[in-house]
Design an enzyme around this catalytic site. Sequence first.
Site, PDB file in Angstrom:
ATOM      1  NE  ARG A 197      -6.995  -0.447  -1.299  1.00  0.00           N
ATOM      2  CZ  ARG A 197      -7.345  -0.138  -0.053  1.00  0.00           C
ATOM      3  NH1 ARG A 197      -8.531   0.407   0.176  1.00  0.00           N
ATOM      4  NH2 ARG A 197      -6.522  -0.369   0.942  1.00  0.00           N
ATOM      5  CE  LYS A 235      -3.211  -5.568   0.125  1.00  0.00           C
ATOM      6  NZ  LYS A 235      -4.482  -6.061   0.703  1.00  0.00           N
ATOM      7  NE  ARG A 294     -11.986  -2.560   4.618  1.00  0.00           N
ATOM      8  CZ  ARG A 294     -11.090  -2.766   5.587  1.00  0.00           C
ATOM      9  NH1 ARG A 294     -11.480  -2.805   6.865  1.00  0.00           N
ATOM     10  NH2 ARG A 294      -9.826  -2.922   5.293  1.00  0.00           N
TER      11      ARG A 294
END
Length: 218
Positions: A90, A15, A175
């Site tokens: 997110r 990204k 993560r």
Amino acid sequence: MKKELIFLGPPACGKGTQTNMLSKYLGFPHIDTGSLLRAEISKATEDGIVAKSFIDKGQLVPPELVGKIIKNRLAQEDCNNGYVLDGYPRSMEQAELLERINAEIDSEKAIFKAIYFDIDTEILIDRIVHRQSCPKCGEIYNKKFKPSKVENICDKCHVELSTRADDNEEIAHARFDTYYKETSPLIEFYQNKNMLHKIDANGSIDEVWERLLKVVNN
């Protein structure tokens, strides 16, 4: 008409590279929430200290903190025609907050697109643990997939490249766990609103770029 572009996908899916290229192509500001947060951390502000405590554990920064930073940025004049927002939202909380932020800021109707980078996660750990960046210009490199011409030196600025403290395998796995728990539901959220655009993020930078342009220009 104003274009509001956000990007979804797991860590190291590409990204950052693509959104940086896209902002230059469109003439829109590239708003990288990671960089905004790291700036707060580097200045050791009160918000930065709190953000660092979550990032170091591979967890999401509280939505109210990120939202405050994002709203201030999107309200600036250079975002009047559109923006390229990388790394936000997110979570569902952040997605709903972004909708409120846009409603407050937009003076006219805007085109909103959520672009999802669909990629094989098997290769993503390698991307993370070998990633480097230039502390001066922000250019992203990878020792394995996209090395600098001179080892550990930025091709553009000729300064030593840095590696983020959280770019290690243990934090990377944390993560991913956080992403799939908190962020994946956004795919369905935007799909139900007919705002989701999925692209195949496997392949070279140029291949992904061509797919991205088709979505943005459609």
